[in-house]
Design a protein around this motif. Structure first.
Motif, short mmCIF file in Angstrom:
data_model
loop_
_atom_site.label_atom_id
_atom_site.label_comp_id
_atom_site.label_asym_id
_atom_site.label_seq_id
_atom_site.Cartn_x
_atom_site.Cartn_y
_atom_site.Cartn_z
N LYS A 42 -3.13 -16.02 -0.36
CA LYS A 42 -2.43 -15.15 -1.30
C LYS A 42 -1.11 -14.69 -0.67
O LYS A 42 -1.01 -14.52 0.54
CB LYS A 42 -3.27 -13.91 -1.63
CG LYS A 42 -4.58 -14.19 -2.35
CD LYS A 42 -5.30 -12.88 -2.61
CE LYS A 42 -6.63 -13.10 -3.30
NZ LYS A 42 -7.34 -11.81 -3.52
N PRO A 43 -0.08 -14.47 -1.48
CA PRO A 43 1.16 -13.91 -0.93
C PRO A 43 0.95 -12.48 -0.47
O PRO A 43 0.12 -11.75 -1.02
CB PRO A 43 2.14 -13.98 -2.11
CG PRO A 43 1.28 -14.07 -3.33
CD PRO A 43 0.01 -14.77 -2.92
N LEU A 44 1.74 -12.06 0.54
CA LEU A 44 1.59 -10.70 1.08
C LEU A 44 1.93 -9.63 0.05
O LEU A 44 1.42 -8.51 0.12
CB LEU A 44 2.50 -10.53 2.31
CG LEU A 44 2.12 -11.34 3.56
CD1 LEU A 44 3.06 -11.01 4.71
CD2 LEU A 44 0.68 -11.08 3.98
N THR A 45 2.78 -9.96 -0.91
CA THR A 45 3.13 -8.97 -1.94
C THR A 45 1.92 -8.56 -2.77
O THR A 45 1.88 -7.46 -3.32
CB THR A 45 4.20 -9.55 -2.89
OG1 THR A 45 3.77 -10.82 -3.37
CG2 THR A 45 5.54 -9.71 -2.17
N ASP A 46 0.91 -9.44 -2.84
CA ASP A 46 -0.31 -9.12 -3.60
C ASP A 46 -1.36 -8.42 -2.74
O ASP A 46 -2.38 -7.95 -3.27
CB ASP A 46 -0.94 -10.40 -4.18
CG ASP A 46 -0.05 -11.05 -5.23
OD1 ASP A 46 0.82 -10.34 -5.76
OD2 ASP A 46 -0.21 -12.25 -5.49
N GLN A 47 -1.11 -8.34 -1.43
CA GLN A 47 -2.14 -7.80 -0.54
C GLN A 47 -1.76 -6.46 0.10
O GLN A 47 -2.64 -5.65 0.40
CB GLN A 47 -2.42 -8.80 0.60
CG GLN A 47 -2.86 -10.18 0.12
CD GLN A 47 -3.10 -11.11 1.29
OE1 GLN A 47 -3.96 -10.85 2.15
NE2 GLN A 47 -2.34 -12.20 1.37
N ILE A 48 -0.45 -6.23 0.32
CA ILE A 48 -0.01 -5.08 1.13
C ILE A 48 0.95 -4.22 0.32
O ILE A 48 1.88 -4.72 -0.32
CB ILE A 48 0.66 -5.56 2.43
CG1 ILE A 48 -0.32 -6.45 3.20
CG2 ILE A 48 1.10 -4.39 3.28
CD1 ILE A 48 0.29 -7.14 4.39
N SER A 49 0.75 -2.92 0.36
CA SER A 49 1.58 -1.98 -0.41
C SER A 49 3.01 -1.95 0.12
O SER A 49 3.24 -1.98 1.34
CB SER A 49 0.99 -0.57 -0.33
OG SER A 49 -0.27 -0.54 -0.95
N GLY A 50 3.96 -1.85 -0.80
CA GLY A 50 5.36 -1.63 -0.43
C GLY A 50 6.14 -2.85 -0.03
O GLY A 50 7.33 -2.74 0.28
N PHE A 51 5.50 -4.04 -0.02
CA PHE A 51 6.19 -5.24 0.46
C PHE A 51 6.85 -5.99 -0.70
O PHE A 51 6.24 -6.24 -1.73
CB PHE A 51 5.20 -6.16 1.18
CG PHE A 51 5.12 -5.91 2.65
CD1 PHE A 51 5.40 -6.91 3.56
CD2 PHE A 51 4.77 -4.66 3.14
CE1 PHE A 51 5.33 -6.68 4.93
CE2 PHE A 51 4.69 -4.41 4.49
CZ PHE A 51 4.97 -5.42 5.40
N SER A 52 8.13 -6.33 -0.48
CA SER A 52 8.85 -7.19 -1.43
C SER A 52 8.69 -8.64 -1.00
O SER A 52 8.19 -8.94 0.09
CB SER A 52 10.34 -6.82 -1.43
OG SER A 52 10.89 -7.02 -0.14
N THR A 53 9.15 -9.55 -1.85
CA THR A 53 9.08 -10.98 -1.53
C THR A 53 9.89 -11.29 -0.29
O THR A 53 9.46 -12.07 0.58
CB THR A 53 9.60 -11.81 -2.72
OG1 THR A 53 8.83 -11.48 -3.89
CG2 THR A 53 9.49 -13.29 -2.45
N LEU A 54 11.06 -10.66 -0.16
CA LEU A 54 11.93 -10.90 0.99
C LEU A 54 11.26 -10.46 2.29
O LEU A 54 11.25 -11.21 3.29
CB LEU A 54 13.24 -10.15 0.80
CG LEU A 54 14.35 -10.40 1.81
CD1 LEU A 54 14.87 -11.83 1.70
CD2 LEU A 54 15.51 -9.42 1.61
N LEU A 55 10.68 -9.26 2.29
CA LEU A 55 10.03 -8.76 3.49
C LEU A 55 8.75 -9.54 3.79
O LEU A 55 8.41 -9.79 4.95
CB LEU A 55 9.72 -7.27 3.33
CG LEU A 55 9.15 -6.57 4.57
CD1 LEU A 55 10.11 -6.68 5.75
CD2 LEU A 55 8.85 -5.10 4.29
N SER A 56 8.02 -9.96 2.77
CA SER A 56 6.81 -10.75 2.96
C SER A 56 7.13 -12.08 3.64
O SER A 56 6.40 -12.52 4.55
CB SER A 56 6.12 -11.01 1.62
OG SER A 56 5.72 -9.81 1.02
N ARG A 57 8.22 -12.70 3.21
CA ARG A 57 8.62 -13.97 3.83
C ARG A 57 8.97 -13.78 5.30
O ARG A 57 8.61 -14.61 6.14
CB ARG A 57 9.82 -14.53 3.05
CG ARG A 57 10.17 -15.94 3.42
CD ARG A 57 11.06 -16.61 2.38
NE ARG A 57 12.33 -15.90 2.23
CZ ARG A 57 12.73 -15.38 1.09
NH1 ARG A 57 11.99 -15.49 -0.01
NH2 ARG A 57 13.90 -14.75 1.00
#
Length: 544
Positions: free
Chosen positions: A181-196
Motif C-alpha cells: 500500500k502507498p504510505l499516504t494510505d497508512q500514515i497520517s499527514g503524509f503527502s504523495t511527495l513526502l511518501s515518495r
C-alpha cells in the motif's frame, strides 16, 4: 502542491511564539488572504493566512505586504470579534491540515469568552472559520451551503465539526509499513511527495525513526519549484533547491503569482483600460499608415483629371476610359463613375487630388500622436506590473485626467497637491529615487531633482526614471542606480541591460508631450545584470 500535515506540524511549532500575544490590526491583502498584526513579548509579528485554492498556507511575514484599501466584510467581522483578543493556544488537529487558534476576547457587554479560528488548508476547500464557545459557526471566509457539499455545511449558525479522517498510524510512534500500500494510505499527514521521499530513504537503509527525527528537527524549506518543496531535501529531484528559513520560504513561495492576482483584484479596471487603449492604437496605426501611403499618391488623380479634360471630346460616358498619356505615349485606363459625365468625373478627380494633398500633413500628425499614445500605454502597462496601491492610485488619476477612465462613483478627491509616492532608497551615504508611473517620473525629473544629480533610464525599454543624489557619485552607487532602473523595466529578466545616464541638466522636456517624456543632449551607457536577490533584499529592508 499544498502544505501537507507534516509540514503544518513544523509551521505550528514556529507559530507557538504567538501564544499570549494580543491581536491588533486585521487587514486583507486580497480576497482570500488576511494579515493579523500580533503584539507578542518578542515584538510585533505579522501572521498571514492564505486560503487560495492553489497557494493556501500560513506564515509569519518579515515585512508588510501591499494592503487592500477597503476591508472585506469578513475582515470587518474579524475586527469586531477578535481585535484586541489574546491568543491562548495554537495547535494542529492531529496531523490533519487544520490549524486551531484559540482566542480570549470580549463581547459587547465586556464578558470574556473563548473563540476559535479553524484554518483549514485543504486545497480547493481551504477556509478560515470562526467558531463560538458553543461550537457554532459564527462566520467563514468561504461559506459552503449544503448543495455544494452534502457532507459538511459551513454557514453561520451551523455546528462546526472537524472533517472525518480515515484510521491511519501516528508517524511519531512505532510504524508498521505494508509494502503493498502507498504510505499516504497508512500514515497520517503524509503527502504523495513526502511518501515518495520516505520510501526512497527507507530503501537506502534508513530506519523510520531516523527519517522521522530528520523531519522533526528541520526548520528549513527546500524549494525546487512551485510543485516540489518540503522541509527536507528531496532525493529524486535533479536540480539544487533554494534553501530558506521556513517562514521566509513560505513567504516567497508564490509571491509573484499572488502579486499578479492582487494586482488584478485591486487595479483590474486600470489594467483593462490600458490594454483596451493600447489595442485601439495598435489597430489604428496601420490604417493611418495605409491612408498616408495612399495620400502620397495624390498626383495620380490630378493626372487623371488632366487627361480626361484633354480627351473629353473623344470619350463617352461609361465605367472606364482608355486614353494615351502625353508623357509616355502609353495607354492608361481611368475608372469612371457611370452616373457622371467625363467633365464631372475629371472635376471629381481634381477634388480628390486636393483633398488628399491637404490630408498629408494631418495624417502625419495623427500618426505621430498615435505612435506617441501607443508608447504611452505600453509604458503604463509595464508600470502596472511593478506598482503599489499608491502608485496605481496616481495612475488612475492620470487616466481620469486624460478622459480615458471615468472617476469611480462616490470616490473622494484629495484636496490640494500631494507629493507623488516615489521609491526612496538610501544607499552608501547617497539616496536613490525611482519613479514607478508617469506622474512620479515627471515629478522626479522636473521638480525634485537637482541639476547636478544623475538621471538613469533603461535603453530600448519602457522603464522608471531613477535619480541618484550624491555629492560625489561612486562606481557602486552608479551601478546600484542603474540596476534599479533595469529592475523597474521590461528588461528586468535580461542580462547586460543597457542603461543610459546623464546629469539632469542635460535633459530637455519634449514640448507638448505626455508626462515623463524627455530627450538627452549627451549621455553615457552602462551595462548591468539585474540581481533579483540584491534588489528584493533592498526592497524588503525598506518595507521593514
Amino acid at each position: 502542491m499544498a502544505l501537507d500535515g507534516i509540514m503544518l506540524k513544523t509551521v505550528t511549532r514556529h507559530l507557538k511564539e504567538l501564544e499570549g500575544g494580543r491581536i491588533g490590526k486585521i487587514q486583507n491583502l486580497s480576497d482570500e488572504e488576511i494579515l493579523f498584526h500580533i503584539h507578542t513579548k518578542n515584538g510585533l509579528k505579522r501572521l498571514v493566512i492564505n486560503v487560495h485554492s492553489n497557494t493556501n498556507r500560513v506564515y509569519l511575514a518579515s515585512y508588510v505586504p501591499e494592503i487592500q484599501p477597503e476591508p472585506s466584510g469578513y475582515v470587518m467581522f474579524l475586527r469586531k470579534h477578535f481585535s484586541q483578543g489574546i491568543i491562548t493556544s495554537i495547535t494542529q488537529a492531529g496531523y490533519d491540515r487544520i490549524l486551531v487558534m484559540k482566542v480570549q476576547a470580549m463581547n459587547e457587554l465586556g464578558d470574556r469568552r473563548i473563540l476559535t479560528l479553524y484554518l483549514e488548508l485543504m486545497g480547493k476547500y481551504a477556509n478560515l472559520i470562526a467558531v463560538s464557545e458553543e461550537g457554532l459557526i459564527m462566520d467563514a471566509l468561504k461559506r459552503i451551503p449544503v448543495f455544494e457539499n452534502s457532507r459538511r455545511l459551513i454557514h453561520p449558525g451551523a455546528r462546526y465539526e472537524l472533517p472525518s479522517q480515515p484510521d491511519k498510524q501516528d508517524p511519531s510512534g512505532d510504524v508498521t509499513i505494508d509494502g503493498s500500500k502507498p504510505l499516504t494510505d497508512q500514515i497520517s499527514g503524509f503527502s504523495t511527495l513526502l511518501s515518495r521521499e520516505a520510501e526512497h530513504q527507507l530503501h537506502e537503509g534508513k530506519t523510520w525513526k531516523q527519517f522521522w527525527q530528520q523531519l522533526e528537527e528541520s526548520d528549513r524549506l527546500y524549494w525546487y519549484d512551485d510543485r516540489h518543496f518540503h522541509i527536507i531535501p528531496l532525493s529524486d529531484m535533479k536540480t539544487e533547491p533554494r534553501v530558506y528559513d521556513l517562514m521566509e520560504g513560505l513567504s516567497q513561495l508564490y509571491r509573484q503569482r499572488e502579486e499578479k492576482s492582487r494586482h488584478k483584484e485591486q487595479f483590474g479596471d486600470l489594467i483593462r483600460t490600458v490594454e483596451k487603449e493600447k489595442k485601439k492604437q495598435q489597430k489604428k496605426l496601420p490604417r493611418l499608415q495605409a491612408s498616408l501611403e495612399a495620400a502620397r499618391d495624390h498626383d495620380k488623380y490630378r493626372e487623371y483629371g488632366d487627361l480626361l479634360f484633354a480627351w473629353q471630346g473623344t470619350l463617352k460616358q461609361g465605367r472606364q476610359a482608355v486614353v494615351q498619356d502625353f508623357a509616355t505615349g502609353q495607354d492608361i485606363t481611368i475608372p469612371l463613375d457611370e452616373k457622371y459625365g467625363i467633365r464631372d468625373n475629371a472635376n471629381r478627380y481634381y477634388a480628390k487630388y486636393h483633398k488628399m494633398k491637404r490630408s498629408l500633413d494631418a495624417l502625419q500628425e495623427q500618426i505621430r500622436i498615435c505612435e506617441e499614445d501607443l508608447v504611452y500605454f505600453e509604458q503604463m502597462e509595464e508600470q502596472l506590473k511593478h506598482c503599489s496601491y499608491e502608485d496605481a492610485r496616481e495612475i488612475r488619476q492620470e487616466l481620469e485626467n486624460g478622459r480615458w477612465l471615468l472617476p469611480k462613483k462616490g470616490a473622494r478627491r484629495r484636496k490640494g497637491k500631494s507629493r507623488p509616492h516615489v521609491l526612496e532608497i538610501p544607499f552608501e551615504e547617497a539616496t536613490i529615487f525611482a519613479g514607478r508611473n508617469n506622474l512620479q517620473n515627471s515629478w522626479l525629473t522636473h521638480k525634485m531633482a537637482r541639476r547636478s544629480d544623475l538621471w538613469f533610464h533603461v535603453k530600448g525599454y519602457h522603464g522608471s526614471h531613477v535619480i541618484l543624489q550624491s555629492d560625489d557619485p561612486t562606481e557602486s552607487q552608479i551601478r546600484m542606480a542603474a540596476m534599479i532602473a533595469a529592475w523597474f523595466s521590461k528588461g528586468k529578466d535580461s542580462s547586460s541591460v543597457p542603461v543610459d545616464y546623464t546629469q539632469v541638466s542635460q535633459l530637455k522636456k519634449v514640448p507638448g508631450s505626455k508626462a515623463g517624456f524627455v530627450t538627452m543632449k549627451s549621455y553615457r551607457t552602462i551595462y548591468i545584470d539585474p540581481d533579483p536577490k540584491t534588489i528584493e533584499a533592498i526592497l524588503r529592508k525598506r518595507k521593514q
